[in-house]
Enzyme design. Structure first.
Site, mmCIF file in Angstrom:
data_model
loop_
_atom_site.group_PDB
_atom_site.id
_atom_site.type_symbol
_atom_site.label_atom_id
_atom_site.label_comp_id
_atom_site.label_asym_id
_atom_site.label_seq_id
_atom_site.Cartn_x
_atom_site.Cartn_y
_atom_site.Cartn_z
ATOM 1 C CB ALA A 38 8.268 17.758 -11.467
ATOM 2 N N GLY A 51 5.713 26.464 -5.300
ATOM 3 C CA GLY A 51 4.146 25.518 -5.462
ATOM 4 C C GLY A 51 4.189 24.854 -6.117
ATOM 5 C CG ASP A 100 4.279 18.699 -3.706
ATOM 6 O OD1 ASP A 100 3.584 19.006 -3.273
ATOM 7 O OD2 ASP A 100 5.507 19.652 -3.411
ATOM 8 C CB SER A 126 10.564 22.527 -8.796
ATOM 9 O OG SER A 126 10.639 22.699 -8.135
HETATM 10 O O1 PMV Z 1 4.952 24.573 -1.873
HETATM 11 P P1 PMV Z 1 4.486 23.928 -2.120
HETATM 12 O O2 PMV Z 1 3.792 22.897 -3.370
HETATM 13 O O3 PMV Z 1 5.780 22.843 -2.407
HETATM 14 O O4 PMV Z 1 3.689 23.015 -1.092
HETATM 15 C C1 PMV Z 1 3.526 23.199 -0.479
HETATM 16 C C2 PMV Z 1 2.452 22.278 0.682
HETATM 17 C C3 PMV Z 1 2.591 22.504 2.401
HETATM 18 O O5 PMV Z 1 0.799 21.863 2.135
HETATM 19 C C4 PMV Z 1 2.674 23.480 2.451
HETATM 20 C C5 PMV Z 1 3.391 21.817 3.162
HETATM 21 C C6 PMV Z 1 3.029 19.931 2.799
HETATM 22 O O6 PMV Z 1 3.887 19.190 2.861
HETATM 23 O O7 PMV Z 1 2.669 19.590 2.348
#
Ligand code: PMV
Length: 317
Positions: free
Chosen positions: A111, A105, A152, A108
């Site tokens: 990044a 989450g 992200d 990574s």
């Molecule tokens: O797990 P992460 O930090 O890659 O976050 C995913 C976030 C979600 O809302 C679940 C999926 C997205 O694409 O936004």
């Protein structure tokens, strides 16, 4: 030789609902980061990707299965070279390393891809705007996550807190007063793609229930934005707790996450929730400055394999 970095990120509010068009808030985390180093040569070898952490050495163009960690790295390189107008494969060695925990989450994959795009552009004497970097990294995110919202790549390429709505122009966020957070890693690997897929199936089965939950999560994100801008920590803490309850209802929390969240609250955190896809990965707690170490210790004691204490904003434009 050219070196470029990119930070990690955490989603403070709105994960999952963001995939369905509701707003979310994410911030960069500078303590951990990905690094890409590009060097010329050796001549005639084409392009080689070396990721020592993953025990991976891959010549771009050599056959690779889609499941290989080399696959998104090669795709990132190819997309970046195409965007930079480079035909063929230059003789370059790309070394990648990262201190961002994987599948937990913290972004990574985004990044690493951001560091690669930045390093290649700089090495080839070109300038890409944060928006261009973000767009390229989004393509890698599709490989990692299937149907990513784009949050992200945006927060990592811009390195600013963002109020993000899928498909809308990026809005950076002014943080009124810096606040401190403790981020605790359950150590449970939880691929975003799987959790997002499960939520999609649940939404398909019960659209009304899930739409209502996403609406409520989106409303929390809107209130959180105001609280962040006004520097109201105690309101933000309550909103984190509210968001966590909604994420439990969505079905993405887990006993390990809840153990860390409860430990943080019991040690005096103002609020706590899972962050990112859930089921594993990280939780985040909002803490008063003087409680930070006690909360970090409690989260560690409750089983976190990795704990980060970091400060959010205010960022200068
Ligand atoms: O797990 P992460 O930090 O890659 O976050 C995913 C976030 C979600 O809302 C679940 C999926 C997205 O694409 O936004």
């Amino acid at each position: 030789m050219t070196t470029a970095h990119a930070p990690a990120k955490v989603i403070l509010f709105g994960e999952h609902a963001v995939v369905y068009g509701r707003p979310a808030i994410a911030v960069p985390v500078m303590q951990v980061r990905a690094c890409a180093v590009v060097e010329d040569g050796p001549p005639g070898q084409g392009m080689v990707i070396h990721a020592a952490d993953l025990h991976l050495r891959h010549r771009v163009g050599a056959p690779i299965p889609v499941q290989s960690p080399a696959y998104p790295l090669e795709a990132t390189v190819r997309n970046a070279l195409q965007r930079l107008g480079i035909r063929g494969l230059p003789d370059l060695t790309l070394a990648i390393s990262s201190t961002v925990p994987m599948a937990s989450g913290m972004g990574s994959g985004a990044a690493v891809a951001t560091a690669i795009v930045r390093a290649l552009a700089q090495h080839l004497g070109q300038v890409l705007s944060p928006r261009e970097v973000s767009e390229l990294v989004y393509q890698t995110e599709v490989i990692h996550h299937g149907t990513p919202s784009g949050i992200d790549n945006t927060v990592i390429a811009f390195e600013q807190p963002v109020f993000f709505v899928k498909g809308e122009p990026i809005e950076t966020l002014h943080v009124g007063r810096p606040f401190r957070v403790v981020i605790g890693d359950t150590g449970v690997h939880s691929p975003t793609r799987d959790v997002v897929g499960d939520v999609r199936r649940a939404w398909q089965a019960e659209p009304e229930k899930y739409e209502a939950l996403f609406d409520r999560i989106g409303a929390v994100a809107v209130r959180a934005r105001k609280a962040m801008e006004d520097g109201r920590g105690s309101t933000l803490g309550k909103l984190m707790d509210e968001n966590q309850e909604l994420l439990q209802a969505v079905g993405v929390s887990s006993p390990q996450l809840e153990k860390l969240i409860h430990a943080a609250r019991a040690a005096g955190a103002m609020g706590a929730k899972l962050c990112g896809a859930g089921r594993g990965g990280n939780m985040i707690a909002l803490v008063a400055h003087q409680r930070a170490q006690a909360v970090a210790a409690a989260v560690h004691q409750a089983g976190a394999v990795h704990v980060i204490v970091t400060e959010v904003g205010p960022w200068l434009p």
